[in-house]
Design a protein around this motif. Sequence first.
Motif, PDB file in Angstrom:
ATOM      1  N   GLU A   1       0.840  -1.204   0.000  1.00  0.00           N
ATOM      2  CA  GLU A   1       0.000   0.000   0.000  1.00  0.00           C
ATOM      3  C   GLU A   1       0.876   1.255   0.000  1.00  0.00           C
ATOM      4  N   ILE A   2       1.924   1.247   0.789  1.00  0.00           N
ATOM      5  CA  ILE A   2       2.819   2.408   0.873  1.00  0.00           C
ATOM      6  C   ILE A   2       3.574   2.599  -0.438  1.00  0.00           C
ATOM      7  N   LEU A   3       4.133   1.520  -0.971  1.00  0.00           N
ATOM      8  CA  LEU A   3       4.950   1.626  -2.179  1.00  0.00           C
ATOM      9  C   LEU A   3       4.131   1.970  -3.414  1.00  0.00           C
ATOM     10  N   ASN A   4       2.856   1.632  -3.421  1.00  0.00           N
ATOM     11  CA  ASN A   4       2.000   1.906  -4.578  1.00  0.00           C
ATOM     12  C   ASN A   4       1.235   3.213  -4.471  1.00  0.00           C
ATOM     13  N   ASN A   5       1.549   3.991  -3.452  1.00  0.00           N
ATOM     14  CA  ASN A   5       0.895   5.281  -3.259  1.00  0.00           C
ATOM     15  C   ASN A   5       2.002   6.323  -3.086  1.00  0.00           C
ATOM     16  N   ASP A   6       2.286   7.081  -4.150  1.00  0.00           N
ATOM     17  CA  ASP A   6       3.403   8.033  -4.129  1.00  0.00           C
ATOM     18  C   ASP A   6       3.298   9.044  -2.991  1.00  0.00           C
ATOM     19  N   ARG A   7       2.081   9.505  -2.708  1.00  0.00           N
ATOM     20  CA  ARG A   7       1.900  10.469  -1.625  1.00  0.00           C
ATOM     21  C   ARG A   7       2.271   9.852  -0.279  1.00  0.00           C
ATOM     22  N   LEU A   8       1.821   8.632  -0.063  1.00  0.00           N
ATOM     23  CA  LEU A   8       2.113   7.936   1.183  1.00  0.00           C
ATOM     24  C   LEU A   8       3.603   7.612   1.293  1.00  0.00           C
ATOM     25  N   LEU A   9       4.181   7.131   0.214  1.00  0.00           N
ATOM     26  CA  LEU A   9       5.614   6.825   0.213  1.00  0.00           C
ATOM     27  C   LEU A   9       6.434   8.081   0.484  1.00  0.00           C
ATOM     28  N   LYS A  10       6.049   9.183  -0.151  1.00  0.00           N
ATOM     29  CA  LYS A  10       6.759  10.446   0.064  1.00  0.00           C
ATOM     30  C   LYS A  10       6.715  10.856   1.539  1.00  0.00           C
ATOM     31  N   SER A  11       5.563  10.671   2.175  1.00  0.00           N
ATOM     32  CA  SER A  11       5.461  11.063   3.583  1.00  0.00           C
ATOM     33  C   SER A  11       6.340  10.175   4.462  1.00  0.00           C
ATOM     34  N   TYR A  12       6.438   8.893   4.154  1.00  0.00           N
ATOM     35  CA  TYR A  12       7.326   8.011   4.927  1.00  0.00           C
ATOM     36  C   TYR A  12       8.788   8.403   4.715  1.00  0.00           C
ATOM     37  N   ILE A  13       9.148   8.706   3.480  1.00  0.00           N
ATOM     38  CA  ILE A  13      10.534   9.108   3.203  1.00  0.00           C
ATOM     39  C   ILE A  13      10.850  10.423   3.906  1.00  0.00           C
ATOM     40  N   GLN A  14       9.927  11.380   3.865  1.00  0.00           N
ATOM     41  CA  GLN A  14      10.133  12.648   4.575  1.00  0.00           C
ATOM     42  C   GLN A  14      10.285  12.409   6.075  1.00  0.00           C
ATOM     43  N   CYS A  15       9.528  11.475   6.594  1.00  0.00           N
ATOM     44  CA  CYS A  15       9.653  11.127   8.018  1.00  0.00           C
ATOM     45  C   CYS A  15      11.061  10.620   8.296  1.00  0.00           C
ATOM     46  N   MET A  16      11.551   9.709   7.472  1.00  0.00           N
ATOM     47  CA  MET A  16      12.892   9.139   7.669  1.00  0.00           C
ATOM     48  C   MET A  16      13.972  10.212   7.592  1.00  0.00           C
ATOM     49  N   LEU A  17      13.752  11.199   6.718  1.00  0.00           N
ATOM     50  CA  LEU A  17      14.754  12.242   6.475  1.00  0.00           C
ATOM     51  C   LEU A  17      14.554  13.490   7.336  1.00  0.00           C
ATOM     52  N   ASP A  18      13.509  13.515   8.150  1.00  0.00           N
ATOM     53  CA  ASP A  18      13.186  14.702   8.949  1.00  0.00           C
ATOM     54  C   ASP A  18      12.985  15.923   8.059  1.00  0.00           C
ATOM     55  N   GLU A  19      12.346  15.712   6.923  1.00  0.00           N
ATOM     56  CA  GLU A  19      12.098  16.816   5.980  1.00  0.00           C
ATOM     57  C   GLU A  19      10.659  17.299   6.074  1.00  0.00           C
ATOM     58  N   GLY A  20      10.418  18.431   5.446  1.00  0.00           N
ATOM     59  CA  GLY A  20       9.061  18.958   5.335  1.00  0.00           C
ATOM     60  C   GLY A  20       8.435  19.186   6.684  1.00  0.00           C
ATOM     61  N   GLN A  21       7.221  18.734   6.796  1.00  0.00           N
ATOM     62  CA  GLN A  21       6.479  18.894   8.036  1.00  0.00           C
ATOM     63  C   GLN A  21       7.069  18.036   9.156  1.00  0.00           C
ATOM     64  N   GLY A  22       7.818  17.006   8.765  1.00  0.00           N
ATOM     65  CA  GLY A  22       8.416  16.143   9.773  1.00  0.00           C
ATOM     66  C   GLY A  22       7.410  15.286  10.515  1.00  0.00           C
ATOM     67  N   ARG A  23       6.201  15.214   9.979  1.00  0.00           N
ATOM     68  CA  ARG A  23       5.168  14.406  10.614  1.00  0.00           C
ATOM     69  C   ARG A  23       5.405  12.941  10.302  1.00  0.00           C
ATOM     70  N   CYS A  24       5.352  12.141  11.315  1.00  0.00           N
ATOM     71  CA  CYS A  24       5.527  10.703  11.150  1.00  0.00           C
ATOM     72  C   CYS A  24       4.349   9.973  11.763  1.00  0.00           C
ATOM     73  N   THR A  25       3.919   8.934  11.086  1.00  0.00           N
ATOM     74  CA  THR A  25       2.924   8.049  11.688  1.00  0.00           C
ATOM     75  C   THR A  25       3.633   7.238  12.768  1.00  0.00           C
ATOM     76  N   ASN A  26       2.880   6.533  13.557  1.00  0.00           N
ATOM     77  CA  ASN A  26       3.502   5.660  14.563  1.00  0.00           C
ATOM     78  C   ASN A  26       4.393   4.622  13.892  1.00  0.00           C
ATOM     79  N   GLU A  27       3.923   4.083  12.764  1.00  0.00           N
ATOM     80  CA  GLU A  27       4.726   3.107  12.035  1.00  0.00           C
ATOM     81  C   GLU A  27       5.989   3.760  11.484  1.00  0.00           C
ATOM     82  N   GLY A  28       5.853   4.977  10.989  1.00  0.00           N
ATOM     83  CA  GLY A  28       7.013   5.702  10.478  1.00  0.00           C
ATOM     84  C   GLY A  28       8.050   5.940  11.561  1.00  0.00           C
ATOM     85  N   LYS A  29       7.592   6.305  12.740  1.00  0.00           N
ATOM     86  CA  LYS A  29       8.512   6.506  13.868  1.00  0.00           C
ATOM     87  C   LYS A  29       9.213   5.206  14.234  1.00  0.00           C
TER      88      LYS A  29
END
Length: 130
Positions: free
Chosen positions: A34-62
């Motif tokens: 689901e994450i890999l097939n949804n560019d918006r979702l994947l981008k948010s996980y990558i931003q979470c890993m990189l501490d970029e943008g809003q820096g918002r992470c889901t619990n799973e992302g954290k």
Amino acid sequence: MVRNLILYCCLVAAVAVSVGAAPQDKLDNLDVDEILNNDRLLKSYIQCMLDEGQGRCTNEGKEIKSRLPKFVATGCGDCSPSQLDKAVKALKHVTEKHPQEWIKLKAKFDPTGEYAKKHAETWKQRGVNF
């Protein structure tokens, strides 16, 4: 007397089941597809890993982010089979379809390239080329 015996048996059975149940990993239910097939979702996980943008992470992302340093250092050597399957799928996808993000992730989590070098052959055997 019989009622007490039945109650006692039920309690013993409940304790046995709870002790025997394997603890569930926090990421077991993560739907990597689901994450890999949804560019918006994947981008948010990558931003979470990189501490970029809003820096918002889901619990799973954290949770993923907290495990990444060990994962990178060991090449997923101590991952469960399920975790390894998810890691291989995610790495193949990101390295092949999002190379710029992969470069950023490598720069953050393996700045010297030490771990990529150390585990390159293992990952290649798993179908992932860095």
